[in-house]
Design a protein around this motif. Sequence first.
Motif, PDB file in Angstrom:
ATOM      1  N   ARG A 172       0.838  -1.198   0.000  1.00 15.96           N
ATOM      2  CA  ARG A 172       0.000   0.000   0.000  1.00 15.96           C
ATOM      3  C   ARG A 172       0.877   1.254   0.000  1.00 15.96           C
ATOM      4  O   ARG A 172       0.622   2.215  -0.734  1.00 15.96           O
ATOM      5  CB  ARG A 172      -0.928  -0.013   1.216  1.00 15.96           C
ATOM      6  N   GLY A 175       2.287   2.127  -3.309  1.00 17.41           N
ATOM      7  CA  GLY A 175       1.331   2.537  -4.337  1.00 17.41           C
ATOM      8  C   GLY A 175       0.793   1.431  -5.210  1.00 17.41           C
ATOM      9  O   GLY A 175       0.166   1.698  -6.242  1.00 17.41           O
ATOM     10  N   ARG A 176       0.975   0.191  -4.820  1.00 17.78           N
ATOM     11  CA  ARG A 176       0.445  -0.927  -5.611  1.00 17.78           C
ATOM     12  C   ARG A 176      -1.007  -1.192  -5.210  1.00 17.78           C
ATOM     13  O   ARG A 176      -1.366  -1.109  -4.042  1.00 17.78           O
ATOM     14  CB  ARG A 176       1.300  -2.175  -5.420  1.00 17.78           C
ATOM     15  N   ARG A 177      -1.833  -1.514  -6.205  1.00 16.58           N
ATOM     16  CA  ARG A 177      -3.256  -1.671  -5.942  1.00 16.58           C
ATOM     17  C   ARG A 177      -3.825  -2.984  -6.493  1.00 16.58           C
ATOM     18  O   ARG A 177      -4.838  -3.468  -6.000  1.00 16.58           O
ATOM     19  CB  ARG A 177      -4.028  -0.497  -6.569  1.00 16.58           C
ATOM     20  N   ARG A 178      -3.219  -3.542  -7.512  1.00 13.51           N
ATOM     21  CA  ARG A 178      -3.777  -4.737  -8.165  1.00 13.51           C
ATOM     22  C   ARG A 178      -2.902  -5.937  -7.793  1.00 13.51           C
ATOM     23  O   ARG A 178      -2.011  -6.355  -8.531  1.00 13.51           O
ATOM     24  CB  ARG A 178      -3.852  -4.525  -9.675  1.00 13.51           C
ATOM     25  N   VAL A 179      -3.189  -6.452  -6.618  1.00 21.45           N
ATOM     26  CA  VAL A 179      -2.321  -7.442  -5.974  1.00 21.45           C
ATOM     27  C   VAL A 179      -2.906  -8.846  -6.088  1.00 21.45           C
ATOM     28  O   VAL A 179      -4.115  -9.046  -5.890  1.00 21.45           O
ATOM     29  CB  VAL A 179      -2.115  -7.087  -4.490  1.00 21.45           C
ATOM     30  N   TRP A 202      -5.413  -4.954   4.056  1.00 23.99           N
ATOM     31  CA  TRP A 202      -5.680  -4.466   2.698  1.00 23.99           C
ATOM     32  C   TRP A 202      -7.078  -3.864   2.565  1.00 23.99           C
ATOM     33  O   TRP A 202      -7.337  -3.065   1.650  1.00 23.99           O
ATOM     34  CB  TRP A 202      -5.505  -5.617   1.718  1.00 23.99           C
ATOM     35  N   GLN A 205      -9.977  -2.467   0.222  1.00 25.54           N
ATOM     36  CA  GLN A 205      -9.643  -2.998  -1.093  1.00 25.54           C
ATOM     37  C   GLN A 205      -9.680  -4.527  -1.053  1.00 25.54           C
ATOM     38  O   GLN A 205      -9.558  -5.138   0.009  1.00 25.54           O
ATOM     39  CB  GLN A 205      -8.255  -2.532  -1.524  1.00 25.54           C
ATOM     40  N   ASP A 233       0.055  -5.917 -10.537  1.00 16.26           N
ATOM     41  CA  ASP A 233       1.225  -5.070 -10.253  1.00 16.26           C
ATOM     42  C   ASP A 233       1.952  -5.459  -8.969  1.00 16.26           C
ATOM     43  O   ASP A 233       2.941  -4.816  -8.612  1.00 16.26           O
ATOM     44  CB  ASP A 233       0.855  -3.587 -10.255  1.00 16.26           C
TER      45      ASP A 233
END
Length: 335
Positions: A172, A175-179, A202, A205, A233
Motif C-alpha cells: 500500500r 502505491g500498488r493496488r492490483r495485488v 488491505w 480494497q 502489479d
Amino acid sequence: MARRPGPSLHDVARRAGVSTATVSFVLNDSKPVAAETRQRVEEAVSALNYRRSLSARALRTGRHHAVGLLLPDLINPFFPALAQAVTQAAWQRGHALILASAGIDHEAESEALAALAERADGIIWIPGSTRIATRPNLPMVVLDRPDASLAAYDSISADHRAGGAAAAALLRRLGRRRVGLLAGPAHSPSATSRQEGFLESWAPQTPLWIREAPFTLDLPRQAVKALADPALDAVFAASDVMAIGALRTLHELGRRIPEDVMLIGYDDIPWAALVEPQLTTIRQPVAALGECAVATLEARIAAPDSPAVHHILPISLIERASTIMSGGTARARHR
C-alpha cells in the motif's frame, strides 16, 4: 568376527578406584562427589572412551533424554532450517533429537507420532494435518502451525497474521493496488493466518485474485495463469519458495520485477537473498522458535498438568530489490 564390547561401568570404576555407584553419581550428576574423585572418574571415562548405553539409561530412569521432531517434509528449505534450530537447542539442553517427516497424510502422521513416542520424552510437532485419529499420551508442543483444534497443546509460532499485515502495508505504501495472493495450502494454519492478516490490512480494497498453491517451486496451472494477468502489479506469496516460483514464471512472461510487478515472500530462507532480484520477505525468527519450542517442551515434561501456553514471536519485514525501484543494489532493511 564378533564385535568387541566397549568398556563397561565396572571398567571405569576399576580404573578410577571407586565404586560403580560413584561413577553413576558423576555421570548423572545426581549426588555430590568430591572434586578429586570426580576428576578421577572423568579422566577414566575419557581414557577408556566410555559411552553410556542410552537404552539402559532409559530403562533405569524412565527417561530417554531425547526429543522427537515431526515435520511435514524436508523439501521446503524452511523446515530443515527450523529442524537445525530445534536440534541445536535440544543438544544445548542435553537432549538427543529424533527426526521424522510424514507429509500431510493423517494416517502416516499418526504412525510417526506413535513411533516417536516410544523413543522420546516429548514431541515437537509441525502438523501436516490436524486430522489425527490417535495422539500419543506424551508431552507435545505444536510448532509453527497452531490451530484451534490443537489448542490443548502448547504452541509456538511466529506472528503470521502480523506478517501478512506487514506485506499489505508495504505494498500500500509503495502505491500498488492490483495485488495477487499466492495463499498457500488451505490445510496450513500458518498460511491461513498470513492470508487473513493481509486481507485485514488491505481492506476495504480486495486483491485482484487469490490462488491456493502448495509450498513448492512448481506452481499449479491456475496460479501460473493468474500470474499472466496483465493488470497485476504486485504478488504476496505465503512462502519464499512459492515467491521464487512466481519470480521464475514472471520472468518467463517478460514482466520486470519490481517495475511491472513487485513481489513479497515469507520465511527469509537463504535462497531469498540469492535470486535476482533479491526477494523482499517476512522473516521468521527461526533460532528463537527452536529455542522456545525445546524450552516449552521441557516445561511441559516437568509439569504435565499445567495449563497450555501459546507463544507468538515477532516477525521482521526485510525489504530487498523485488520491491525497491532504486536502479541500484538493494540493501536489506529490518523493521
